[in-house]
Design a protein around this motif. Sequence first.
Motif, short mmCIF file in Angstrom:
data_model
loop_
_atom_site.label_atom_id
_atom_site.label_comp_id
_atom_site.label_asym_id
_atom_site.label_seq_id
_atom_site.Cartn_x
_atom_site.Cartn_y
_atom_site.Cartn_z
N ASP A 190 0.83 -1.21 0.00
CA ASP A 190 0.00 0.00 0.00
C ASP A 190 0.86 1.26 0.00
N ALA A 191 1.94 1.22 0.76
CA ALA A 191 2.83 2.38 0.81
C ALA A 191 3.44 2.66 -0.57
N ARG A 192 3.89 1.62 -1.23
CA ARG A 192 4.50 1.79 -2.56
C ARG A 192 3.49 2.37 -3.55
N LYS A 193 2.26 1.86 -3.54
CA LYS A 193 1.21 2.37 -4.43
C LYS A 193 0.93 3.84 -4.15
N THR A 194 0.90 4.22 -2.89
CA THR A 194 0.63 5.60 -2.51
C THR A 194 1.76 6.51 -3.00
N LEU A 195 2.99 6.09 -2.82
CA LEU A 195 4.13 6.91 -3.25
C LEU A 195 4.18 7.08 -4.76
N ASP A 196 3.62 6.14 -5.50
CA ASP A 196 3.58 6.27 -6.96
C ASP A 196 2.80 7.51 -7.41
N GLY A 197 1.91 8.01 -6.57
CA GLY A 197 1.09 9.16 -6.92
C GLY A 197 1.62 10.49 -6.43
N LEU A 198 2.80 10.49 -5.85
CA LEU A 198 3.38 11.72 -5.30
C LEU A 198 3.72 12.72 -6.38
N THR A 199 3.53 13.98 -6.10
CA THR A 199 3.97 15.06 -6.99
C THR A 199 4.71 16.08 -6.16
N PRO A 200 5.61 16.81 -6.74
CA PRO A 200 6.09 16.79 -8.12
C PRO A 200 6.97 15.57 -8.40
N ALA A 201 7.27 15.38 -9.66
CA ALA A 201 7.98 14.19 -10.13
C ALA A 201 9.34 14.01 -9.45
N GLU A 202 10.07 15.09 -9.21
CA GLU A 202 11.41 14.94 -8.61
C GLU A 202 11.31 14.46 -7.16
N VAL A 203 10.26 14.85 -6.46
CA VAL A 203 10.06 14.34 -5.09
C VAL A 203 9.64 12.88 -5.15
N ARG A 204 8.76 12.54 -6.10
CA ARG A 204 8.33 11.15 -6.26
C ARG A 204 9.53 10.24 -6.54
N THR A 205 10.39 10.63 -7.45
CA THR A 205 11.56 9.83 -7.80
C THR A 205 12.46 9.63 -6.58
N ALA A 206 12.74 10.71 -5.87
CA ALA A 206 13.59 10.61 -4.68
C ALA A 206 12.92 9.77 -3.59
N ALA A 207 11.62 9.92 -3.42
CA ALA A 207 10.89 9.15 -2.41
C ALA A 207 10.89 7.66 -2.75
N LEU A 208 10.67 7.33 -4.00
CA LEU A 208 10.67 5.93 -4.40
C LEU A 208 12.05 5.30 -4.25
N ASP A 209 13.10 6.07 -4.57
CA ASP A 209 14.46 5.57 -4.37
C ASP A 209 14.72 5.29 -2.89
N LEU A 210 14.33 6.22 -2.04
CA LEU A 210 14.51 6.05 -0.61
C LEU A 210 13.68 4.87 -0.10
N PHE A 211 12.45 4.79 -0.52
CA PHE A 211 11.57 3.69 -0.13
C PHE A 211 12.21 2.34 -0.50
N ASP A 212 12.72 2.24 -1.72
CA ASP A 212 13.36 1.00 -2.16
C ASP A 212 14.57 0.65 -1.30
N ARG A 213 15.37 1.65 -0.94
CA ARG A 213 16.53 1.40 -0.09
C ARG A 213 16.11 0.93 1.30
N LEU A 214 15.14 1.62 1.89
CA LEU A 214 14.69 1.28 3.24
C LEU A 214 14.02 -0.09 3.29
N SER A 215 13.19 -0.39 2.30
CA SER A 215 12.45 -1.64 2.33
C SER A 215 13.31 -2.84 1.94
N ALA A 216 14.47 -2.61 1.36
CA ALA A 216 15.38 -3.70 0.98
C ALA A 216 16.19 -4.22 2.17
N ASP A 217 16.32 -3.41 3.20
CA ASP A 217 17.14 -3.82 4.36
C ASP A 217 16.52 -4.92 5.16
#
Length: 70
Positions: free
Chosen positions: A43-70
Amino acid sequence: MKDNLDLAASAQQLADAAPTGSIDRAAASSVAITLATTRDITDARKTLDGLTPAEVRTAALDLFDRLSAD
């Protein structure tokens, strides 16, 4: 694997450490809030997919991927 609240706490620490007004702070804050208010990682990943602006979305998804991979 850590749960949403554990990941939210980690993201909040990163947000607190980032410079005010930076993309990193906006992204980490968004990840922290999203993780704290969603049921699970999917659910968190789906929610972050809708974030704007695009540069914040990209940075948020990168951070999310790093945090959730640990």
